[in-house]
Scaffold this motif. Sequence first.
Motif, short mmCIF file in Angstrom:
data_model
loop_
_atom_site.label_atom_id
_atom_site.label_comp_id
_atom_site.label_asym_id
_atom_site.label_seq_id
_atom_site.Cartn_x
_atom_site.Cartn_y
_atom_site.Cartn_z
N ILE A 1 22.20 13.90 69.51
CA ILE A 1 22.61 13.97 68.11
C ILE A 1 21.77 15.07 67.44
O ILE A 1 20.58 14.90 67.18
CB ILE A 1 22.40 12.63 67.39
CG1 ILE A 1 23.17 11.52 68.08
CG2 ILE A 1 22.82 12.75 65.93
CD1 ILE A 1 24.66 11.69 68.06
N GLY B 1 28.08 14.64 61.10
CA GLY B 1 27.03 15.11 61.99
C GLY B 1 27.56 15.93 63.14
O GLY B 1 28.76 16.26 63.20
N LEU C 1 22.76 14.54 61.65
CA LEU C 1 23.44 13.33 61.20
C LEU C 1 23.16 13.14 59.71
O LEU C 1 22.00 13.09 59.29
CB LEU C 1 22.95 12.11 61.99
CG LEU C 1 23.76 10.83 61.84
CD1 LEU C 1 25.18 11.02 62.37
CD2 LEU C 1 23.08 9.67 62.56
#
Length: 348
Positions: free
Chosen positions: A149, A167, A152
């Motif tokens: 990730i 994100g 985000l």
Amino acid sequence: MQKKKSVKIVFFIGLGIVLISLSLFLIKRLLANKDNENITYTVNQESYENVIEISGTVSAAQEQTLQALSDGTVVGLYVQEGDYVKKGDVILQLDDTSEQYNLAKHDYDMATTRISGSERELKLMETQRLSLVQKIADRQVIATFDGVIAQLDVSVGDSLEAKDTVGTLVNLDYLTADVEIAETDVSKLEVGQKVTFSFAALQNENVVGYVVGWPAIGQVTSRGATIVKAKVRIDDYPEEILPYFSFTGKIELSPTQEYLVVSRYAIAYDEKGQAYVELARSGKNVNVSVERYGSEYVKVLDGLNGGEVLKQLTKPKSSGWNKNNMGNRGGHGNGGPGMGAGGPPPRM
């Protein structure tokens, strides 16, 4: 008597002028010969690079923009920035109370239809059920590949609309870039060719990659140039390099070649045609093998290591020769003065 005296004076004056001129000529010739004896040449190393220059920005191996697929309120957030996720992991959950109720009611109705309804009605309800299941799936944002990730921007309780971006998920196993290749260079490309990348984020350090491929169709840029977008890839790279960092680089069409080069006036030949040079410091003669390299230089194939200072052994035929242009000579990139035909230069 006066006339004979005048003739003698004129004769002696003329003789003096001739002697002075002859003396000046001899002095000038002597100085020139002495100057020629001091002319030296250094054996330099040159590199010939057969490359295509490129530039661009690198991208992650894969990138997923995390978007809401429908309107709703965030009721579950299961990751943070920097977390590693696997394909199929749920990243966030939207409220799906209504969708779950609709599916449960539909399943109840289908059970009743199986008892008292027709087969055709049951098939229609099975098709409708697929649509209700998809609506439930659309209440989640799910990872489509293994990755990290990278960004985000959402919290539990946020209200989202369909297509809202929350994100980015990236796969950093390798980096790629699409680079412009001129139409005249496309025929030189081969899959797997070495690519050297230079990044501003790395001081005096290059990163090595390779050519992955290119499309079977070109395109015209806003400048009116016809190009092909070739894809290049980096498997191993320093952690300082991130997606969207800019670079310059070279696609290596053939390995870099190193040459020893010196002025052809440092070369002489003995009676048997053997080329040799004279070391300026020791006066020692050394046999060498050479071949022509442009019009004024030769490549030394054997006999020297580079860096030697050599005496001038032959003189230019052209009276307009400028010795200052024939002295110590630095290296050239991309082939120097040009590749000449093989064989020794003309004897001087």
